[in-house]
Write an enzyme that holds these catalytic residues in place. Structure first.
Site, PDB file in Angstrom:
ATOM      1  N   ASP A 342       0.236  -1.064  -0.527  1.00 48.42           N
ATOM      2  CA  ASP A 342       0.238  -0.057  -0.031  1.00 48.42           C
ATOM      3  C   ASP A 342       0.643   1.199   0.136  1.00 48.42           C
ATOM      4  O   ASP A 342       2.073   1.339   0.907  1.00 48.42           O
ATOM      5  CB  ASP A 342      -0.762   0.075   0.965  1.00 48.42           C
ATOM      6  CG  ASP A 342      -1.814   1.474   1.353  1.00 48.42           C
ATOM      7  OD1 ASP A 342      -2.495   1.766   0.510  1.00 48.42           O
ATOM      8  OD2 ASP A 342      -1.196   2.274   2.486  1.00 48.42           O
ATOM      9  N   GLU A 378       1.813  -0.242  -5.326  1.00 49.33           N
ATOM     10  CA  GLU A 378       0.296   0.705  -5.317  1.00 49.33           C
ATOM     11  C   GLU A 378       1.561   1.802  -5.408  1.00 49.33           C
ATOM     12  O   GLU A 378       1.997   2.548  -4.394  1.00 49.33           O
ATOM     13  CB  GLU A 378       0.023   1.074  -4.487  1.00 49.33           C
ATOM     14  CG  GLU A 378      -1.350   2.010  -4.799  1.00 49.33           C
ATOM     15  CD  GLU A 378      -2.370   2.344  -3.094  1.00 49.33           C
ATOM     16  OE1 GLU A 378      -3.561   2.630  -3.557  1.00 49.33           O
ATOM     17  OE2 GLU A 378      -1.875   2.544  -1.732  1.00 49.33           O
TER      18      GLU A 378
END
Length: 719
Positions: A342, A378
């Site tokens: 993330d 990401e």
């Protein structure tokens, strides 16, 4: 109680069958007490007197799995110097393998008083916070083996443990929403039937619901608020949180592996649940604030490139050790197959700017365990210069945000999208080729947990996040969505038919694209969140997958299954190398490996690519000109395909190009609700005109034995 010196490594609580070794790092601490917690609310404190390189440690014979514990750190509380030690706060072990209980957000879990943030708070937090748990590391993995599915054969399914399983009618109610549900035959059968090869789980590291959401009666549903990087989230366990969550997670992984499905974890190593300077003192802050967090020039405050209040200090060797130890633990002890990181750009912020050669990536590159699993970034964060799509090191794959945006733009009818769409369809060579990566570096997706579901993408122009309690200010406002003529639910048959066609267009485009496709859980059933594009705090039926009854037919799900099957059967859609844009030597085929045509069947010119209103094209994929060899060096040969895209608002006739094959069969037609299951469509010939209705996609297939003619060579232009 006997207390032996113990060892400084491994960090955390390590049970060996006779007792437990405890080790914790803190450079700021003057003294550290290990507190063994008892069920009557009392605790036994043991001072950790041994210290090696700022790691305090002790071995306690007879301390067994299930024992709850925490730390109390005696040291400076000087926020103006970056120190926030306070022995009144029971702290979680950063290396705890399991955590028990929940935080009730009593004022005592904070280091200051609510009415005066400058005044130190010495209330005991133990009755109001979570506890670390000693776990039994032993588990019978049997003959478990990682599937190790190659990227070119991978289909990723992003899912939430609770959201995927909570409403499944075939699951026992006591298993719904748990790790045990993931390993249940009903879930595994669905994933297998769909053709999924990797289950990407939204955060399962121990997380907490922050104070603001709890006061509002909401929850941190998504889980991007980690407090324990080694501990499976305890609320997803069906039968206890004193270590049972570890066994249950392992059992789920073992069952998924037996079905050939990999498990990828969405991990949040960029920040913790302790938030900014007004956040609680739960673990890292009280142990050694300066070593764990990136502080501003004024050490009272935290640098935040994540939008969550803090960022971990990626130049700290102790933070880097924590992350690498965590990653190795989940691979070696929990048997997971990869990670999706993330806000991964934050991990590259060794100093301030994003540095793709920062220490973290160096460590991953040389690690013999972590470097061998799937690593997905990401590739952005909210800090300056944080959008880094295409800029991660060669070992990494990336969520391709530009793929998502371009495909959405094409099908909603935006001008000047064809040229970029061609790049996204063919693996985004403009992003990945220059650093030696392949099309498989691109994780392609149209929808994910963050944003509209597939159904809502074609049903709403605007976000509708009122349920989140933030006045609809939260969530992305520019979604590249189109409601097809009505906002939200409608009884208009034409609009409903168009929405169904658009959903099939997105699914078909995703699975026909080079790269690695990722589906979002429930999209195969047209799951809706009623226009909420930021359902991070919605732990309820709004976010959970609504499953059809066991004997109920679902045409969209069947279409997804058919498209995944088409991709699986044909290497033309999952190439490991970029297209050359010319005939390939050694393949004995005079046609280019790829060619681009106008709807009139003429090769695209530069002017055609730049035409603002052009929203239709045909793509030829030559199955006889696949340049990469097979696993044993054999030549790969496949059928050839024509992909016809009509993103216009009106029907369009497409001419089947000459010289690229005499006879073709329609295998996909998104204009039909059944979308023509592969192998059952009509046949067409070179020169025939195929009419595509507005906003639809058709795929034609030509058997491998057929070849075109020398007249059909292209000019070598690469897309």
């Amino acid at each position: 109680m006997q207390v032996w010196p113990g060892r400084a490594y491994p960090l955390g609580a390590t049970y060996d069958g006779a007792g437990t070794n405890f080790a914790v790092f803190s450079e700021a601490a003057e003294r550290i007490e290990l507190c063994l917690l008892h069920d009557d609310g009392s605790e036994t404190a043991v001072e950790l007197r041994e210290s090696d390189a700022f790691v305090r440690h002790a071995y306690l014979p007879g301390v067994m799995p299930g024992q709850r514990y925490g730390f109390r750190v005696h040291g400076p509380y000087e926020p103006e110097k970056g120190h926030r030690c306070n022995s009144a706060k029971l702290l979680l072990d950063p290396y705890a393998r399991a955590m028990s209980g929940a935080i009730d957000w009593n004022e005592s879990v904070y280091g200051y008083h609510f009415d005066d943030p400058e005044r130190r708070n010495d209330l005991d937090s133990a009755p109001h916070t979570m506890a670390s748990v000693v776990v039994n590391p032993y588990f019978d993995w049997g003959d478990d083996r990682p599937p190790r599915t190659d990227y070119h054969q991978t289909v990723i399914y992003e899912a939430h443990v609770k959201g995927l399983t909570m409403l499944h009618p075939e699951l026992p109610e006591d298993l719904r929403g748990t790790y045990a549900a993931l390993g249940h035959p009903a879930i595994i059968e669905h994933l297998t039937r769909l053709g999924v090869t990797a289950l990407e789980l939204m955060p399962v590291h121990q997380f907490v619901t922050d104070h603001r959401l709890a006061d509002a009666g909401l929850a941190n549903y998504w889980g991007y608020n980690t407090i324990g990087f080694f501990a499976p989230h305890n609320a997803y366990a069906s039968w206890g949180d004193r270590g049972q969550q570890v066994l249950e997670f392992k059992q789920a992984v073992k069952a998924l592996h037996q079905a050939g499905i990999e498990v990828i974890l969405d991990v949040v190593y960029n920040h913790t649940a302790e938030g900014n300077h007004l956040g609680p003192t739960l673990s890292f802050r009280g142990l050694d604030n300066l070593s764990y967090y990136r502080l501003t020039d004024d050490p009272r405050y935290y640098m935040d490139t994540t939008g969550t209040g803090n960022s971990l200090l990626m130049r700290s060797p102790h933070v880097l050790q924590l992350i690498m130890d965590s990653l190795r633990y989940w691979v070696t002890e929990m048997h997971v197959d990869g990670f999706r990181f993330d806000l991964a750009a934050t991990l590259a912020r060794q100093f301030h700017e994003v540095d793709r050669l920062s220490s973290f990536f160096d460590l991953v590159q040389q690690d013999p365990v972590v470097s061998q699993v799937k690593l997905i970034a990401e590739p952005w964060d909210v800090g300056e210069g944080g959008y880094q799509v295409g800029n991660f090191p060669p070992l990494w794959t990336e969520w391709n945000g530009r793929y998502r945006d371009t495909v959405r733009d094409l099908w909603r009818g935006e001008p000047r999208t064809l040229a970029e769409f061609a790049s996204r369809l063919t693996g985004s060579s403009d992003l990945y080729q220059d650093d030696g990566r392949r099309p498989l570096a691109s994780i392609n997706f149209v929808t994910c947990h963050d944003g509209f579901t597939l159904h809502d993408l074609v049903s709403y122009n605007e976000k509708h996040n009122e349920a989140n309690g933030e006045g609809n200010r939260d969530g992305e406002s520019h979604n590249r969505s189109w409601n097809c003529g009505a906002e939200g639910d409608t009884d208009d048959a034409d609009i409903r038919a168009l929405r169904g066609r658009q959903m099939r267009n997105f699914i078909a485009t995703l699975l026909l694209s080079q790269g690695v496709p990722m589906l979002s859980h429930g999209d195969e059933f047209a799951r809706t969140q009623r226009g909420n594009n930021n359902a991070y705090c919605q732990d309820g039926e709004l976010s959970w997958v609504h499953w059809p009854e066991p004997d109920e037919k679902h045409p969209l799900c069947e279409f997804v299954q058919a498209m995944v099957g088409l991709r699986r059967e044909h290497p033309a859609f999952r190439r490991r190398r970029f297209f050359h844009g010319r005939p390939v030597e050694g393949t004995h085929d005079e046609l280019s490996d790829i060619a681009w045509f106008t709807p009139e069947g003429e090769e695209m010119t530069q002017r055609d690519w730049q035409e603002a209103q052009a929203r239709a094209l045909t793509v030829f994929l030559n199955g006889n000109a696949i340049s990469e060899p097979g696993e044993r060096g054999e030549r790969i040969c496949d059928d050839s395909f024509l992909l016809m895209f009509n993103a216009q608002s009106t029907p369009r006739a497409f001419v089947v190009p000459a010289d690229h094959g005499s006879q073709w069969q329609v295998v996909v037609d998104t204009a039909r609700e059944d979308a023509v299951p592969p192998g059952s469509g009509p046949t067409v010939k070179a020169g025939d005109r195929v009419t595509l209705v507005d906003r639809s996609l058709t795929v034609l297939q030509r058997p491998a034995g057929q070849r075109g003619t020398a007249a059909a060579r292209t000019d070598g232009r690469r897309r």
